[in-house]
Write a protein that holds these residues in place. Structure first.
Motif, PDB file in Angstrom:
ATOM      1  N   SER A  98      28.028  39.871  32.093  1.00 16.53           N
ATOM      2  CA  SER A  98      28.633  40.073  33.259  1.00 16.53           C
ATOM      3  C   SER A  98      27.710  41.162  34.261  1.00 16.53           C
ATOM      4  O   SER A  98      27.916  41.009  35.508  1.00 16.53           O
ATOM      5  CB  SER A  98      29.879  40.651  33.251  1.00 16.53           C
ATOM      6  OG  SER A  98      30.833  39.895  32.503  1.00 16.53           O
ATOM      7  N   LEU A 152      38.078  34.466  35.934  1.00 15.74           N
ATOM      8  CA  LEU A 152      37.470  35.883  36.212  1.00 15.74           C
ATOM      9  C   LEU A 152      37.441  36.136  37.814  1.00 15.74           C
ATOM     10  O   LEU A 152      37.399  37.093  38.218  1.00 15.74           O
ATOM     11  CB  LEU A 152      35.790  35.868  35.786  1.00 15.74           C
ATOM     12  CG  LEU A 152      35.780  35.645  34.292  1.00 15.74           C
ATOM     13  CD1 LEU A 152      34.146  35.178  33.992  1.00 15.74           C
ATOM     14  CD2 LEU A 152      36.130  36.628  33.496  1.00 15.74           C
ATOM     15  N   ALA A 183      40.604  37.380  38.350  1.00 15.21           N
ATOM     16  CA  ALA A 183      40.935  38.912  37.959  1.00 15.21           C
ATOM     17  C   ALA A 183      40.346  39.841  39.020  1.00 15.21           C
ATOM     18  O   ALA A 183      40.825  40.876  39.389  1.00 15.21           O
ATOM     19  CB  ALA A 183      40.314  38.975  36.670  1.00 15.21           C
ATOM     20  N   ARG A 184      39.209  39.292  39.633  1.00  9.42           N
ATOM     21  CA  ARG A 184      38.466  40.152  40.866  1.00  9.42           C
ATOM     22  C   ARG A 184      39.324  40.111  41.970  1.00  9.42           C
ATOM     23  O   ARG A 184      39.427  41.142  42.725  1.00  9.42           O
ATOM     24  CB  ARG A 184      37.061  39.380  41.149  1.00  9.42           C
ATOM     25  CG  ARG A 184      35.966  39.815  40.061  1.00  9.42           C
ATOM     26  CD  ARG A 184      34.482  39.492  40.552  1.00  9.42           C
ATOM     27  NE  ARG A 184      34.309  37.992  40.724  1.00  9.42           N
ATOM     28  CZ  ARG A 184      33.902  37.072  39.827  1.00  9.42           C
ATOM     29  NH1 ARG A 184      33.566  37.706  38.542  1.00  9.42           N
ATOM     30  NH2 ARG A 184      33.812  35.841  39.937  1.00  9.42           N
ATOM     31  N   ALA A 190      40.585  43.775  39.763  1.00 12.94           N
ATOM     32  CA  ALA A 190      40.044  44.159  38.650  1.00 12.94           C
ATOM     33  C   ALA A 190      38.422  44.340  38.492  1.00 12.94           C
ATOM     34  O   ALA A 190      37.759  43.544  39.183  1.00 12.94           O
ATOM     35  CB  ALA A 190      40.266  43.327  37.484  1.00 12.94           C
ATOM     36  N   SER A 205      38.005  43.873  33.844  1.00 10.94           N
ATOM     37  CA  SER A 205      37.969  42.522  33.723  1.00 10.94           C
ATOM     38  C   SER A 205      37.618  42.212  32.068  1.00 10.94           C
ATOM     39  O   SER A 205      38.248  41.357  31.553  1.00 10.94           O
ATOM     40  CB  SER A 205      37.213  41.884  34.707  1.00 10.94           C
ATOM     41  OG  SER A 205      36.970  40.641  34.280  1.00 10.94           O
ATOM     42  N   VAL A 243      40.543  40.830  30.300  1.00  9.87           N
ATOM     43  CA  VAL A 243      40.684  39.417  30.488  1.00  9.87           C
ATOM     44  C   VAL A 243      39.442  38.778  29.386  1.00  9.87           C
ATOM     45  O   VAL A 243      40.011  38.089  28.436  1.00  9.87           O
ATOM     46  CB  VAL A 243      40.138  38.945  31.881  1.00  9.87           C
ATOM     47  CG1 VAL A 243      40.179  37.502  31.923  1.00  9.87           C
ATOM     48  CG2 VAL A 243      41.067  39.566  32.853  1.00  9.87           C
ATOM     49  N   GLN A 244      38.302  39.177  29.284  1.00 11.03           N
ATOM     50  CA  GLN A 244      37.279  38.672  28.794  1.00 11.03           C
ATOM     51  C   GLN A 244      37.588  38.947  27.121  1.00 11.03           C
ATOM     52  O   GLN A 244      37.344  37.996  26.130  1.00 11.03           O
ATOM     53  CB  GLN A 244      35.939  39.190  29.003  1.00 11.03           C
ATOM     54  CG  GLN A 244      35.339  38.740  30.504  1.00 11.03           C
ATOM     55  CD  GLN A 244      34.133  39.296  31.131  1.00 11.03           C
ATOM     56  OE1 GLN A 244      34.120  40.555  31.295  1.00 11.03           O
ATOM     57  NE2 GLN A 244      33.000  38.474  30.710  1.00 11.03           N
TER      58      GLN A 244
END
Length: 313
Positions: free
Chosen positions: A112, A205, A208-209, A213, A218, A222-223
């Protein structure tokens, strides 16, 4: 027969019966059995059969007579048994904690927070130590840990280690073995965790952004939850490998001229039973203790992580 209208007359045309071809599913099923058959044969020959033989040895004496749990009681009462399992317990806690935390964090950063090209270079560099065999990696670390010849002697001396004997103090051995294991094994798991993170859809993702997040939130919310099964899988295999620790303490014991105990780990104790005392039955009993420990830990991780649960799409 079927009739065709040609305008002037109807002509009878024979209809050929349609042959039924084997279904694709049946062919796929046989292909699957064929692919797993080789591994199944090896598993039976080098996994299941030796395990059953170990059970037989652990429940009998050297004359093949059934003795019940006497072998287990004997090895459990050995003054070296509990210290060996305590040593491996301390090592496993340190090894699993460092492996899980650091590999996941590094994989998240590579996935990321780093450009793909640079990320590929780092993944390759992390993986290189894993190409060394276990014995070779230990020999490298023997060189690195000796203040007399190590290129990092200044660091060792600043930490108070002025001799090889001081480095191999009993209380420092779990840390040394964790360093060796992490150096040789973490790179491969970083690549695996990176691949697991690649399986997360970009839409997730992006959502989430859009919800506000940041990168670390994130990753945490999430990940990491979405790769929990991969983490559990890594923990199971790392735990199983950690209980089998043998090469590292055995080589250090030889290189230090006996400063490291020859029964530091349970596998070493089993080796002493089998090849120094000629007691293969006692060695088999120790191996069964290790097997039970590994199965218990694997069962807890599998049930807690839902490793084999198939999620509905």
């Amino acid at each position: 027969m079927t009739a065709l209208d040609t305008g002037a007359a109807q002509v009878a045309v024979p209809v050929q019966p349609v042959r039924q071809r084997p279904s694709r599913r049946r062919r796929t099923g046989w292909s699957g059995y064929l692919f797993v058959s080789g591994y199944t044969v090896l598993l039976v020959a080098f996994g299941i059969f030796p395990t059953l033989y170990a059970f037989f040895l652990a429940l009998t004496n050297d004359r093949g007579q059934f003795t019940g749990l006497n072998q287990f009681v004997k090895v459990f009462g050995d003054y070296r048994f509990l210290p060996a399992f305590l040593n491996i317990g301390v090592y496993l806690v340190m090894w699993l904690a460092s492996l899980i935390v650091l590999t996941v964090v590094v994989a998240v950063v590579l996935r990321s927070r780093m450009k793909p090209g640079l990320s590929a270079v780092f993944r390759f560099l992390y993986y290189v130590p894993g190409a060394l065999a276990g014995v070779a990696s230990v020999l490298v670390w023997l060189f690195m840990l000796d203040p007399a010849v190590s290129p990092a002697s200044w660091l060792l001396e600043s930490l108070g280690f002025d001799s090889f004997a001081a480095v191999l103090a009993p209380g420092d051995l779990p840390v040394i073995f964790v360093l060796i294991a992490f150096w040789t094994g973490a790179g491969g798991w970083i690549v695996v965790m990176y691949g697991a993170l690649n399986n997360i859809p970009d839409e997730v993702l992006e959502a989430a952004r859009m919800d506000g997040a940041g990168p670390w939130r994130s990753a945490w919310n999430v990940q990491i939850p979405m790769i929990r099964k991969w983490i559990a899988y890594m923990a199971i295999l790392a735990f199983a490998a950690g209980t089998q620790l043998f090469v590292e303490p055995q080589l250090l014991q030889t290189a230090s001229l006996g400063r490291v105990s020859p029964t530091w780990s349970p596998n070493q104790l089993a080796y002493v039973y089998a090849f120094q005392h000629g007691d293969f039955n006692g060695a088999a009993a120790i191996s069964i203790f290790l097997l039970a420990l590994g199965l218990l830990a694997a069962g807890l991780l599998v049930t807690r992580s839902d490793l084999f649960t198939v999620e509905e799409s």
